[in-house]
Design an enzyme around this catalytic site. Structure first.
Site, PDB file in Angstrom:
ATOM      1  N   CYS A 163       0.795  -1.231   0.000  1.00  0.00           N
ATOM      2  CA  CYS A 163       0.000   0.000   0.000  1.00  0.00           C
ATOM      3  C   CYS A 163       0.826   1.279   0.000  1.00  0.00           C
ATOM      4  O   CYS A 163       0.257   2.374  -0.084  1.00  0.00           O
ATOM      5  CB  CYS A 163      -0.948   0.003   1.187  1.00  0.00           C
ATOM      6  SG  CYS A 163      -1.791  -1.563   1.432  1.00  0.00           S
ATOM      7  N   HIS A 300      -4.754   7.674   5.037  1.00  0.00           N
ATOM      8  CA  HIS A 300      -4.748   6.329   4.465  1.00  0.00           C
ATOM      9  C   HIS A 300      -6.157   5.746   4.571  1.00  0.00           C
ATOM     10  O   HIS A 300      -6.692   5.233   3.600  1.00  0.00           O
ATOM     11  CB  HIS A 300      -3.731   5.460   5.203  1.00  0.00           C
ATOM     12  CG  HIS A 300      -3.419   4.173   4.516  1.00  0.00           C
ATOM     13  ND1 HIS A 300      -3.034   4.105   3.193  1.00  0.00           N
ATOM     14  CD2 HIS A 300      -3.442   2.886   4.972  1.00  0.00           C
ATOM     15  CE1 HIS A 300      -2.816   2.835   2.862  1.00  0.00           C
ATOM     16  NE2 HIS A 300      -3.076   2.086   3.923  1.00  0.00           N
ATOM     17  N   GLU A 311      -4.066   5.181  13.131  1.00  0.00           N
ATOM     18  CA  GLU A 311      -3.717   6.302  12.258  1.00  0.00           C
ATOM     19  C   GLU A 311      -4.235   7.621  12.823  1.00  0.00           C
ATOM     20  O   GLU A 311      -3.504   8.615  12.888  1.00  0.00           O
ATOM     21  CB  GLU A 311      -4.288   6.086  10.862  1.00  0.00           C
ATOM     22  CG  GLU A 311      -4.008   7.269   9.930  1.00  0.00           C
ATOM     23  CD  GLU A 311      -4.614   7.133   8.555  1.00  0.00           C
ATOM     24  OE1 GLU A 311      -4.229   7.923   7.677  1.00  0.00           O
ATOM     25  OE2 GLU A 311      -5.471   6.245   8.360  1.00  0.00           O
ATOM     26  N   LYS A 329     -10.362   6.507  -0.030  1.00  0.00           N
ATOM     27  CA  LYS A 329     -10.707   5.088  -0.183  1.00  0.00           C
ATOM     28  C   LYS A 329     -12.191   4.794  -0.011  1.00  0.00           C
ATOM     29  O   LYS A 329     -12.678   3.775  -0.494  1.00  0.00           O
ATOM     30  CB  LYS A 329      -9.868   4.239   0.774  1.00  0.00           C
ATOM     31  CG  LYS A 329      -8.384   4.249   0.428  1.00  0.00           C
ATOM     32  CD  LYS A 329      -7.569   3.392   1.388  1.00  0.00           C
ATOM     33  CE  LYS A 329      -6.096   3.405   1.024  1.00  0.00           C
ATOM     34  NZ  LYS A 329      -5.463   4.726   1.237  1.00  0.00           N
ATOM     35  N   HIS A 334      -9.696   0.437  -1.788  1.00  0.00           N
ATOM     36  CA  HIS A 334      -8.256   0.437  -1.509  1.00  0.00           C
ATOM     37  C   HIS A 334      -7.539  -0.090  -2.740  1.00  0.00           C
ATOM     38  O   HIS A 334      -7.585  -1.284  -3.046  1.00  0.00           O
ATOM     39  CB  HIS A 334      -7.976  -0.444  -0.300  1.00  0.00           C
ATOM     40  CG  HIS A 334      -6.593  -0.281   0.253  1.00  0.00           C
ATOM     41  ND1 HIS A 334      -5.548   0.270  -0.471  1.00  0.00           N
ATOM     42  CD2 HIS A 334      -6.061  -0.604   1.465  1.00  0.00           C
ATOM     43  CE1 HIS A 334      -4.457   0.277   0.265  1.00  0.00           C
ATOM     44  NE2 HIS A 334      -4.738  -0.243   1.444  1.00  0.00           N
ATOM     45  N   PHE A 394       1.360  -3.204   4.745  1.00  0.00           N
ATOM     46  CA  PHE A 394       1.799  -4.465   5.323  1.00  0.00           C
ATOM     47  C   PHE A 394       3.327  -4.528   5.223  1.00  0.00           C
ATOM     48  O   PHE A 394       3.928  -4.030   4.265  1.00  0.00           O
ATOM     49  CB  PHE A 394       1.198  -5.642   4.560  1.00  0.00           C
ATOM     50  CG  PHE A 394      -0.195  -6.011   4.997  1.00  0.00           C
ATOM     51  CD1 PHE A 394      -0.860  -5.302   5.972  1.00  0.00           C
ATOM     52  CD2 PHE A 394      -0.839  -7.096   4.426  1.00  0.00           C
ATOM     53  CE1 PHE A 394      -2.142  -5.654   6.383  1.00  0.00           C
ATOM     54  CE2 PHE A 394      -2.114  -7.462   4.819  1.00  0.00           C
ATOM     55  CZ  PHE A 394      -2.772  -6.738   5.800  1.00  0.00           C
TER      56      PHE A 394
END
Length: 407
Positions: A163, A300, A311, A329, A334, A394
Site C-alpha cells: 500500500c 490512508h 492512524e 478510499k 483500496h 503491510f
C-alpha cells in the site's frame, strides 16, 4: 543548496474516472464506486463480494508495444501517458538522454500471468507459459514497461511495498531530483483488481462484507465500519527540477517539499501508532516545517478497526489539534499499490481548487478514533499552503508526503 522539486503533470485511471475533471465530479457527487462482484460467487469460502473495478480499455497500440504488458502495466501506461502530455514531455528528446528516470510500484505483477506460472507447478503443464509470461508477472513490470515504452535511459526505481508502493516511488523520485541524479522523474503506482487480494484481507477479517449495500461501504472512522474494499487503478506524477521547469515554461501544479519513510520494526500487519507518527515528523523535518503549517491531511483511511484508530491517534499525536482530514478510499476502494499515487494527484488538484472532499459514509464517529476534523457533508473550502498525504503498508512500511501550493 538543496534542489527543489516541482510537479509538472499528473494522470490517473480510477473507478472515479480517468481525469481530474471526472474524479472531481464524482467527489462532489459524494457517492462511491463500489459494487457487488457477482463473478466472485464462485468462491464460497470468501465472505466479501465487494470491489471497485475500473472501466478500462487498453490502449490501441501495436502488439509489439503491448505484448509484455499485463493489465497492471497497461493501467500504469495510461496514467503515465496523461501525465507526460500534461507536462508537455510526451515527445521530448530528453526522455532518452539519461536525464529522465522512472520510479514506479505495484504490489505484484499481473495475476493471470502468475497463475500460468504456478499452474505448471501444480499440474506439470507448461503450455500456458509463453515468452511474455514472466514479463507480465514480474514485480517490476510497471517500471520496466514504462522505461521501454518511452525509451528512458535514466535510473529505474521499482517499489513493491504493497500500500505504500506509489507514495514510496514518488518519495524516492523526489530524492533523485534533489540530489542531482535526475532532472525529471516519472513516478507512481498501479494495481489490477484480483479476488486474491480481497481474499487476503478476508482471511484477516479486514474486508467489508456488506455485500447487499455496497454504496454504504467502506466507511472509514465510522463506528459501524467492517473493513476495506479492494479497488484498482493507477496514478502518475511527473516530477521535475524546479528551476528547469520554470526555464522551459512548464506549468507547475505543486511543489513536493517533504518526504518521510520508516518501518514499524514490530509486526507485519498490525499498525504502530508510534512509528506512524514518526514518519509524519520525518516528512515535516524534511520540509523544514512545523505541524501548524499543514492545513489538511489526506489519510490512508482503510476502514479497518485497528488501522483507523492507530492512524487517527498518530495524526493527533503529531498535530495536537483537530486538523482537517479525509480519505479517498471510501470512494474508490483500496487500490493497494496505486493508492499513494492516486491520492497524491487528487491532493495536488484539491490544493489548487481550494476544495477538499469529505469522508463519505461517515455518520457516527468511532469514539476510539482521535478528535480530528473529519470532513463530512459537502466537503470543505480551505486556503492552505501545505498539505500532507500518508500511507501505511503491510510489512510495517510507512510513508508521508508534503506538497506546497504552487505560487
Amino acid at each position: 543548496m538543496r534542489r527543489r522539486v516541482a510537479v509538472t503533470g499528473g494522470g490517473l485511471v480510477s473507478a472515479l474516472g480517468s481525469s481530474w475533471t471526472e474524479a472531481l465530479e464524482g467527489l462532489r457527487r459524494g457517492a462511491n464506486k463500489v459494487r457487488r462482484m457477482e463473478e466472485w460467487d464462485r468462491f464460497p469460502y470468501m465472505n466479501t463480494r465487494l470491489a471497485a473495478p475500473v472501466d478500462f480499455t487498453p490502449p490501441d497500440l501495436p502488439r509489439k508495444k503491448m505484448r509484455g504488458m499485463g493489465r497492471v502495466a497497461q493501467l500504469a501506461l495510461a496514467a503515465t501517458d496523461q501525465a507526460l502530455r500534461m507536462a508537455g514531455l510526451e515527445s521530448s528528446p530528453e526522455l532518452d538522454q539519461g536525464c529522465c528516470g522512472v520510479a514506479y510500484g505495484s504490489s505484484a505483477g499481473s495475476v493471470d500471468a502468475m497463475v500460468a506460472l504456478y499452474s505448471m507447478l501444480l499440474n506439470g503443464d507448461s503450455r500456458e507459459i509463453d515468452a511474455t509470461t514472466y514479463l507480465r508477472s514480474m514485480p517490476q513490470t510497471c517500471a520496466a514497461n514504462i522505461e521501454v515504452f518511452y525509451g528512458l535511459t535514466g535510473r529505474v526505481i521499482t517499489c513493491n511495498t504493497a500500500c505504500t508502493s506509489g507514495s514510496m516511488a514518488i518519495g524516492y523520485a523526489c530524492e533523485s531530483i534533489r540530489e542531482g541524479k535526475q532532472e525529471i522523474m516519472i513516478a507512481g503506482g498501479a494495481e489490477e483488481l484480483s479476488p486474491a487480494d480481497a481474499a487476503v484481507f478476508d482471511t484477516l477479517f479486514a474486508a467489508s462484507s456488506r455485500n447487499d449495500i455496497p454504496e454504504l461501504t467502506p466507511r472509514a472512522y465510522d463506528l459501524r465500519r467492517d473493513g476495506l474494499v479492494v479497488g484498482e487503478g493507477a496514478g502518475t506524477l511527473i516530477l521535475e527540477e524546479y528551476e528547469r521547469a520554470l526555464d522551459r515554461g512548464a506549468e507547475i501544479y505543486a511543489e513536493l517539499v517533504g518526504f518521510g519513510t520508516n518501518a514499524d520494526g514490530k509486526h507485519l500487519t498490525q499498525p504502530n501508532r508510534s512509528t506512524m507518527g514518526r514518519v509524519m515528523l520525518l516528512a515535516l523535518e524534511d520540509a523544514g516545517l512545523e505541524p501548524g503549517s499543514i492545513g489538511y491531511v489526506s489519510a490512508h483511511g482503510t476502514a479497518t478497526k485497528s488501522g483507523d484508530i492507530a492512524e487517527s491517534q498518530a495524526v493527533y499525536d503529531v498535530f495536537k489539534r483537530a486538523v482537517p482530514m479525509s480519505t479517498l478510499k471510501n470512494y474508490l476502494g483500496h487500490t493497494l499499490g496505486a493508492c499513494g499515487a492516486i491520492e497524491a494527484w487528487v491532493l495536488v488538484n484539491m490544493l489548487r481548487e481550494g476544495w477538499f472532499h469529505p469522508n463519505i459514509n461517515l455518520s457516527d464517529l468511532d469514539p476510539e478514533c482521535a478528535p480530528l476534523d473529519y470532513l463530512t457533508g459537502a466537503g470543505r473550502h480551505l486556503q492552505t499552503e501545505y498539505v500532507m498525504s500518508n500511507n501505511f503498508a503491510f510489512g510495517g512500511i510507512n510513508t508521508s508526503l508534503i506538497f506546497r501550493k504552487a505560487m
